[in-house]
Design a protein around this motif. Structure first.
Motif, PDB file in Angstrom:
ATOM      1  N   GLU A   3      62.971  28.611  11.768  1.00 39.11           N
ATOM      2  CA  GLU A   3      61.553  28.723  11.450  1.00 39.11           C
ATOM      3  C   GLU A   3      60.747  28.452  12.716  1.00 39.11           C
ATOM      4  O   GLU A   3      60.961  27.462  13.407  1.00 39.11           O
ATOM      5  N   TYR A   4      59.858  29.364  13.043  1.00 35.45           N
ATOM      6  CA  TYR A   4      59.044  29.219  14.238  1.00 35.45           C
ATOM      7  C   TYR A   4      57.817  28.382  13.934  1.00 35.45           C
ATOM      8  O   TYR A   4      57.228  28.471  12.871  1.00 35.45           O
ATOM      9  N   ARG A   5      57.445  27.560  14.927  1.00 28.94           N
ATOM     10  CA  ARG A   5      56.244  26.748  14.778  1.00 28.94           C
ATOM     11  C   ARG A   5      55.024  27.537  15.211  1.00 28.94           C
ATOM     12  O   ARG A   5      55.073  28.285  16.177  1.00 28.94           O
ATOM     13  N   THR A   6      53.953  27.341  14.506  1.00 28.66           N
ATOM     14  CA  THR A   6      52.697  27.982  14.884  1.00 28.66           C
ATOM     15  C   THR A   6      52.074  27.215  16.048  1.00 28.66           C
ATOM     16  O   THR A   6      52.465  26.077  16.355  1.00 28.66           O
ATOM     17  N   HIS A   7      51.100  27.835  16.675  1.00 23.49           N
ATOM     18  CA  HIS A   7      50.373  27.184  17.765  1.00 23.49           C
ATOM     19  C   HIS A   7      49.735  25.880  17.272  1.00 23.49           C
ATOM     20  O   HIS A   7      49.764  24.864  17.967  1.00 23.49           O
ATOM     21  N   MET A   8      49.182  25.911  16.068  1.00 27.18           N
ATOM     22  CA  MET A   8      48.560  24.703  15.503  1.00 27.18           C
ATOM     23  C   MET A   8      49.583  23.608  15.274  1.00 27.18           C
ATOM     24  O   MET A   8      49.294  22.428  15.471  1.00 27.18           O
ATOM     25  N   LYS A   9      50.786  23.973  14.842  1.00 26.37           N
ATOM     26  CA  LYS A   9      51.847  22.974  14.625  1.00 26.37           C
ATOM     27  C   LYS A   9      52.225  22.327  15.950  1.00 26.37           C
ATOM     28  O   LYS A   9      52.427  21.108  16.015  1.00 26.37           O
ATOM     29  N   ILE A  10      52.302  23.115  17.011  1.00 22.97           N
ATOM     30  CA  ILE A  10      52.627  22.568  18.337  1.00 22.97           C
ATOM     31  C   ILE A  10      51.528  21.612  18.793  1.00 22.97           C
ATOM     32  O   ILE A  10      51.809  20.522  19.293  1.00 22.97           O
ATOM     33  N   ILE A  11      50.274  21.996  18.591  1.00 24.84           N
ATOM     34  CA  ILE A  11      49.155  21.111  18.938  1.00 24.84           C
ATOM     35  C   ILE A  11      49.242  19.821  18.124  1.00 24.84           C
ATOM     36  O   ILE A  11      49.069  18.727  18.655  1.00 24.84           O
ATOM     37  N   THR A  17      52.433  12.930  19.056  1.00 26.96           N
ATOM     38  CA  THR A  17      53.233  12.241  20.070  1.00 26.96           C
ATOM     39  C   THR A  17      52.373  11.307  20.895  1.00 26.96           C
ATOM     40  O   THR A  17      52.753  10.168  21.144  1.00 26.96           O
ATOM     41  N   THR A  18      51.195  11.774  21.314  1.00 21.91           N
ATOM     42  CA  THR A  18      50.333  10.923  22.136  1.00 21.91           C
ATOM     43  C   THR A  18      49.727   9.780  21.327  1.00 21.91           C
ATOM     44  O   THR A  18      49.308   8.778  21.895  1.00 21.91           O
ATOM     45  N   ARG A  19      49.709   9.912  20.012  1.00 22.58           N
ATOM     46  CA  ARG A  19      49.186   8.841  19.162  1.00 22.58           C
ATOM     47  C   ARG A  19      50.277   7.849  18.760  1.00 22.58           C
ATOM     48  O   ARG A  19      50.048   6.643  18.775  1.00 22.58           O
ATOM     49  N   GLN A  23      54.608   3.294  23.741  1.00 23.19           N
ATOM     50  CA  GLN A  23      54.608   1.841  23.612  1.00 23.19           C
ATOM     51  C   GLN A  23      53.407   1.209  24.326  1.00 23.19           C
ATOM     52  O   GLN A  23      52.958   0.146  23.973  1.00 23.19           O
ATOM     53  N   ASP A  24      52.902   1.866  25.352  1.00 22.36           N
ATOM     54  CA  ASP A  24      51.757   1.317  26.079  1.00 22.36           C
ATOM     55  C   ASP A  24      50.589   2.302  26.030  1.00 22.36           C
ATOM     56  O   ASP A  24      50.694   3.372  25.465  1.00 22.36           O
ATOM     57  N   ASP A  25      49.493   1.914  26.624  1.00 25.06           N
ATOM     58  CA  ASP A  25      48.278   2.741  26.576  1.00 25.06           C
ATOM     59  C   ASP A  25      48.135   3.619  27.816  1.00 25.06           C
ATOM     60  O   ASP A  25      47.091   4.201  28.031  1.00 25.06           O
ATOM     61  N   ASP A  26      49.212   3.705  28.639  1.00 26.69           N
ATOM     62  CA  ASP A  26      49.146   4.495  29.862  1.00 26.69           C
ATOM     63  C   ASP A  26      49.081   5.984  29.597  1.00 26.69           C
ATOM     64  O   ASP A  26      48.588   6.742  30.400  1.00 26.69           O
ATOM     65  N   GLY A  27      49.628   6.435  28.481  1.00 23.29           N
ATOM     66  CA  GLY A  27      49.647   7.847  28.160  1.00 23.29           C
ATOM     67  C   GLY A  27      51.041   8.433  28.294  1.00 23.29           C
ATOM     68  O   GLY A  27      51.983   7.771  28.721  1.00 23.29           O
ATOM     69  N   ALA A  28      51.166   9.689  27.929  1.00 25.05           N
ATOM     70  CA  ALA A  28      52.445  10.391  27.959  1.00 25.05           C
ATOM     71  C   ALA A  28      52.488  11.333  29.157  1.00 25.05           C
ATOM     72  O   ALA A  28      51.519  12.031  29.442  1.00 25.05           O
ATOM     73  N   SER A  29      53.622  11.356  29.828  1.00 27.68           N
ATOM     74  CA  SER A  29      53.790  12.274  30.962  1.00 27.68           C
ATOM     75  C   SER A  29      54.027  13.684  30.440  1.00 27.68           C
ATOM     76  O   SER A  29      54.412  13.886  29.282  1.00 27.68           O
ATOM     77  N   VAL A  30      53.824  14.659  31.306  1.00 27.19           N
ATOM     78  CA  VAL A  30      54.067  16.057  30.938  1.00 27.19           C
ATOM     79  C   VAL A  30      55.532  16.243  30.566  1.00 27.19           C
ATOM     80  O   VAL A  30      55.845  16.915  29.574  1.00 27.19           O
ATOM     81  N   THR A  31      56.430  15.636  31.315  1.00 29.88           N
ATOM     82  CA  THR A  31      57.865  15.751  31.034  1.00 29.88           C
ATOM     83  C   THR A  31      58.193  15.225  29.649  1.00 29.88           C
ATOM     84  O   THR A  31      58.948  15.852  28.892  1.00 29.88           O
ATOM     85  N   ARG A  35      59.622  17.506  26.383  1.00 30.21           N
ATOM     86  CA  ARG A  35      60.807  17.183  25.583  1.00 30.21           C
ATOM     87  C   ARG A  35      60.471  17.031  24.111  1.00 30.21           C
ATOM     88  O   ARG A  35      61.183  17.530  23.242  1.00 30.21           O
ATOM     89  N   LYS A  36      59.390  16.337  23.810  1.00 32.18           N
ATOM     90  CA  LYS A  36      59.027  16.096  22.410  1.00 32.18           C
ATOM     91  C   LYS A  36      58.535  17.361  21.713  1.00 32.18           C
ATOM     92  O   LYS A  36      58.821  17.566  20.538  1.00 32.18           O
ATOM     93  N   ALA A  37      57.776  18.200  22.428  1.00 30.26           N
ATOM     94  CA  ALA A  37      57.233  19.415  21.823  1.00 30.26           C
ATOM     95  C   ALA A  37      58.216  20.584  21.913  1.00 30.26           C
ATOM     96  O   ALA A  37      58.039  21.591  21.239  1.00 30.26           O
ATOM     97  N   ASN A  38      59.219  20.448  22.776  1.00 26.59           N
ATOM     98  CA  ASN A  38      60.252  21.468  22.951  1.00 26.59           C
ATOM     99  C   ASN A  38      59.657  22.831  23.312  1.00 26.59           C
ATOM    100  O   ASN A  38      59.938  23.841  22.678  1.00 26.59           O
ATOM    101  N   ILE A  39      58.803  22.828  24.344  1.00 23.27           N
ATOM    102  CA  ILE A  39      58.234  24.080  24.849  1.00 23.27           C
ATOM    103  C   ILE A  39      58.255  24.053  26.371  1.00 23.27           C
ATOM    104  O   ILE A  39      58.474  23.005  26.983  1.00 23.27           O
ATOM    105  N   SER A  40      58.015  25.194  26.982  1.00 21.51           N
ATOM    106  CA  SER A  40      58.101  25.326  28.438  1.00 21.51           C
ATOM    107  C   SER A  40      56.945  24.606  29.144  1.00 21.51           C
ATOM    108  O   SER A  40      55.899  24.344  28.547  1.00 21.51           O
TER     109      SER A  40
END
Length: 95
Positions: A3-11, A17-19, A23-31, A35-40
């Motif tokens: 099943e493919y995810r829609t653009h809205m599902k990826i957003i 993920t960022t919410r 564990q800290d308030d520094d934010g999430a890296s692009v890498t 990995r979490k969103a599984n996209i290029s």
């Protein structure tokens, strides 16, 4: 069949993920988001740029690295998206 995810599902996945996953308030890296969103890298870069320009994510510099964290507007958007997504599922619809 996959099943493919829609653009809205990826957003939704990126905002969740960022919410939730940090564990800290520094934010999430692009890498980490790739990995979490599984996209290029190219695709997530475009999405992150859009989310920052729309005020749903904040871009922060942490220890010389560019990271992303959800904004208050992003939290509101994600809550509304999740509510509507559950509502649509109750009627057998996908968004």
């Amino acid at each position: 069949m996959a099943e493919y995810r829609t653009h809205m599902k990826i957003i939704g996945d990126i905002l969740s993920t960022t919410r939730d996953d940090l564990q800290d308030d520094d934010g999430a890296s692009v890498t980490y988001l790739i990995r979490k969103a599984n996209i290029s890298h190219v695709r997530i870069s475009r999405i992150l740029s859009t989310l920052v320009s729309q005020g749903l994510l904040e871009q922060v510099n942490s220890q010389g690295a560019c990271k992303y964290r959800i904004s208050s507007s992003g939290r509101e958007f994600l809550q509304a998206y999740q509510t509507f997504s559950r509502f649509a599922e109750d009627f057998g619809l996908t968004i």
